[in-house]
Design a protein around this motif. Structure first.
Motif: not given
Length: 868
Positions: A494-510, A482-485, A458-464
């Motif tokens: 200069l490059y940035f990369e990251g992701y956000l995850a969620y566990g529905f059993k432990d109810e914690k964001f990673k 969901l992640g991207g870079r 998506f323009g200067p960003v990739e999702v995956g």
């Protein structure tokens, strides 16, 4: 009998003391002569003359021969030649005698010809064609290019990938605007087919070679290739094609093509695996040659069939060779393979390679109408033999690029390329360049990248990547991510990369976030890497899997066998610098700060379902350790000489060759630094090497070693890589449970062998299936010193265990983690690969530590691999 004994005794005494006139010398049987044609009287070269029931020789170019033996039992000789009647002569044992032989044609009027459907049995014995190939073998080293003391030449190399027909999909309205790329046709390269060039690269170099010491230097004067754009790794494509179409040396014992090794018809083993036939003796430009035909004994094996022309001047050199492969060959996707080489006579009467062409046609099935044709053509000019170059020529790197701006112009290539391009070939550069600039094509490739690489731009960003969007495990249950870079469109440095995850059993964001700065203004994933990166991450992890070569955050790897309750929450800060430079060298400097918290435990440290506990035991008092803090610095050195790989979006697919890969790492834990709990040192070593065994396939061998210095708890020991998925993992122990074994010193040997169909190719029903046999052997030997064994050191936290209960009453406990003892961990497997050209299935057997709880003795594991 007594008289015979006295006779032998007296005779031996006389000989021993040298009595004059007494000798036991015995003359050899020697037969000399000439073989000729009975009608013309012309000498016959390569006729076979042999003692009946024994070995023989072949006649020279003037028809002469000398046959000799010390065995007195031979009283007859035979002479034979292709197309002539075999004749027999009586000889006198122990005598030097002359015998001229005139052979009669088999189809002479006086000969009765009997025809039969029964095939004449082939034999190497007394076969003039086999004797001829053995003569070629005797002179192999002096005839090959590497046999010269010094060699210089200009090398022109051309690589082309073409389609055999215009794809029907381009007739669709959506894609018909791309049809101009497929309009040009080349009818000169592949007889009977019209080729549509789609990719081409050319290179012009000066090559210097020296035999003693062995040295090679290449100065690239010009290099040009089709620009495939940002969606495809052009460098990787070039390396992949070079690996598939390697230099063919007909004098080598084995020839590497399509990442496989074919047994050369000029090999010590060739008479065992090939059949040879003399077809004719011909004359070209005043030089006589023997036309020798060769064909595989087993058409499924990786062998060639074809014709070579061999000189008759006593040098037994190859002047021309044309060969292909059998349609039954155990080779995937290859519909046809043709190799053609031409040699020219030099001033010293030797024949040297001047042209080499390798052409392969690929298709999904043998009967596919459409196919892809790859061709690599080499041309050698301005050859200088045995004129050594100055030492200064060989200094520095083996390959040096000296091309200038003019080398990119059409005028330069029109003047310097050895062979002119066809009309269709000359258009391919411009066609693909125009295609790359079309917005519609770029959109198409963007979506194709989603399917193949898992990233959507998506323009200067990739999702995956897409395969990590959903997975599950015992800690988090269903996990969404969901992640991207960023890409070079955002910034070249200069490059940035990251992701956000969620566990529905432990109810914690990673989550994870990183920022990288590239010093060479290239993507941090592409070669050569030279960047610094800072990362902060909070996520789950299985202990011992941080060195794993596959990601656990993958839907297919979510399915696991047995008890899977060894999990941690890791909060990690990491700073690293990675630098790749010449000759396959890379180093990584890193600082890492980690806080480890056991998962699957409640707030009091009590396991919900087994899991890991960090305990502090003092006599009868036990307390729970909620977190283990680690600060460490490390240096890793990696050397991969002549490494080849295909560069993906975030990964590299290795293209293995015969060269090894070495990795050496050192880690230092620093107590007190940012609250770190321990001080220790770790040393790791790894060596990978692929060994090619020609007809027996190849072996991938890995040797590893590790040593931990200092007193540390079990999470900081070497936690050996286990695999509880149903996929066969080459670098893990497939029947070992997670965190089952730890050690502070260890050595491991891993051998994975692919026989390439060596056995199945000889079984009538199975050889049609093109199956291949595989086998593996893994041995892990290590130990745990007393200072790092909780059983002998009360200051250390105990190994993980599971409570055994009767109702709500705890009746005991069961250990889950063990230190390696005097017995090594051993597992092995046998399997079948190339099932439907993609799948490998192994039956894995574990041989040691079978008394450990919840361990399997047998298992079936699968693996998907695309291979030729």
């Amino acid at each position: 009998m007594f008289n015979r004994f006295i006779y032998k005794f007296v005779l031996s005494v006389l000989v021993t003391f040298g009595i004059p006139g007494v000798t036991l010398a015995q003359s050899n049987t020697i037969v000399r002569g000439i073989v000729t044609d009975s009608l013309s009287g012309s000498p016959l070269q390569f006729a076979s003359i042999y003692f009946k029931g024994g070995r023989g020789v072949i006649s020279n170019k003037d028809g002469s021969f000398t046959l000799e033996t010390s065995n007195m039992k031979f009283k007859k000789i035979e002479a034979s030649y292709a197309g002539y009647k075999t004749v027999e002569f009586s000889i006198s044992p122990g005598v030097d005698q002359s015998l001229n032989i005139a052979l009669v044609l088999a189809d002479d009027d006086n000969t009765v010809v009997v025809t039969s459907k029964r095939r004449i049995k082939y034999s190497n014995k007394n076969n003039p064609a086999v004797e001829l190939i053995r003569k070629v073998l005797e002179h192999r080293d002096e005839n090959r290019m590497g046999g010269y003391d010094a060699l210089q030449y200009e090398l022109y190399e051309k690589m082309i990938v073409s389609l055999t027909e215009k794809p029907k999909i381009t007739e669709k309205k959506l894609l018909n605007k791309f049809s101009f790329v497929f309009d040009g046709e080349d009818t000169t390269s592949f007889e009977g087919k019209k080729l549509i060039p789609m990719y081409m690269e050319e290179k012009l170099s000066d090559i210097y070679r020296q035999k003693d010491p062995t040295r090679r230097k290449e100065y690239i004067k010009g290099e040009k290739k089709v620009n495939l754009g940002e969606f495809i790794d052009s460098r990787g494509v070039s390396q992949y094609l070079s690996r598939m179409y390697e230099d063919v040396d007909i004098y080598q014992g084995s020839i590497s093509l399509m990442s496989n090794q074919f047994l050369s018809p000029i090999s010590q083993l060739a008479p065992t695996f090939y059949q040879f036939y003399i077809r004719d003796t011909i004359e070209e430009n005043g030089q006589q040659f023997v036309k020798l035909y060769f064909t595989p004994r087993n058409t499924n094996d990786l062998l060639f069939r074809g014709t070579m022309y061999i000189t008759t001047d006593g040098r037994y050199a190859v002047a021309k060779v044309d060969m292909t492969v059998s349609k039954n060959i155990n080779l995937n996707w290859v519909k046809d393979l043709k190799i053609s080489q031409r040699f020219e006579k030099t001033d010293n009467d030797k024949f040297i390679l001047t042209q080499s062409n390798v052409l392969a046609e690929f298709a999904l099935t043998k009967g596919s109408k459409g196919s892809i044709v790859g061709e690599r053509a080499l041309s050698f000019k301005d050859i200088l033999i045995n004129k050594p170059a100055p030492d200064s020529v060989f200094r520095g790197q083996e390959v040096v690029n000296v091309e200038n701006d003019a080398s990119q112009t059409d005028a330069y290539w029109n003047e310097n390329r050895h062979v002119p391009l066809s009309t269709a070939q000359s258009q391919v550069y411009a066609n693909i360049d125009s295609l790359q600039k079309m917005p519609s094509f770029r959109r198409l490739m963007d979506w194709a990248t989603v399917l193949l690489a898992g990233y959507k731009a998506f323009g200067p960003v990739e999702v995956g990547p897409v395969n990590t969007f959903y997975s599950f495990n015992p800690v988090e249950g269903f996990r969404g991510r969901l992640g991207g870079r960023t890409t070079p469109k955002f910034s070249e440095s200069l490059y940035f990369e990251g992701y956000l995850a969620y566990g529905f059993k432990d109810e914690k964001f990673k989550y994870s976030g990183s920022a990288s700065y590239s010093f060479n203004k290239k993507s941090i994933y592409t070669f050569p890497q030279n960047f610094v990166r800072a990362t902060y991450q909070f996520d789950t992890q299985i202990p011992g899997q941080e060195l794993q070569f596959v990601s656990e955050d993958n839907f297919l790897l979510s399915f696991k066998r047995g008890v899977n309750d060894k999990w941690l929450y890791n909060r990690t800060s990491k700073f690293e610098y990675i630098n790749e430079f010449g000759k396959g060298l890379r180093y990584t400097l890193m600082f890492k700060h980690t806080g480890q918290t056991p998962a699957l435990v409640d707030s009091n440290g009590i396991a919900k379902s087994g899991g890991i506990r960090y305990l502090n035991v003092h006599g009868v008092d036990t307390s729970f350790i909620n977190k283990l803090t680690i600060s460490e610095v490390s240096l890793e050195l990696r050397w991969a000489p002549r490494e080849q790989f295909y560069q993906g979006k975030t990964y590299r697919t290795p293209i293995f060759n015969k060269y090894p890969i070495f990795t050496l790492g050192y880690t230092q834990g620093i107590k007190g630094l940012f609250g770190s709990d321990y001080s220790y040192s770790k040393l790791n070593f790894r060596m990978f090497k692929r060994f090619y065994l020609t007809t027996l396939g190849y072996s991938d061998v890995v040797i590893e070693g590790a040593k931990v210095f200092g007193t540390v708890p079990f999470p900081l020991l070497s936690v050996h890589r286990a695999n509880q998925t149903y996929a066969y993992q080459l670098n893990s122990y497939n029947l070992m449970n997670f965190m089952e074994f730890v050690s502070d010193q260890s050595v491991a040997v891993n051998i994975d062998h692919n026989f390439g169909g060596f056995i199945f190719n000889k079984i009538p029903l199975l050889k049609r299936l093109k199956l291949r046999e595989v086998a593996s052997f893994k041995l892990l030997y290590g130990s745990l010193s007393d200072k790092n064994n909780p059983a002998n050191n009360a200051d250390l936290m105990p190994f993980p265990f599971t409570y055994q209960k009767t109702g709500s009453t705890i009746t005991g406990f069961e250990r889950n983690t063990y230190g390696l003892g005097s017995t090594p961990y051993i597992e092995a497997s046998i399997g079948i690969a190339n099932i439907f050209k993609l799948f490998r299935v192994d039956a894995v057997r574990r041989f040691t530590y079978l008394d450990n709880p919840n361990v399997p003795e047998w298992g079936i594991r699968t693996r998907v691999k695309f291979d030729f």
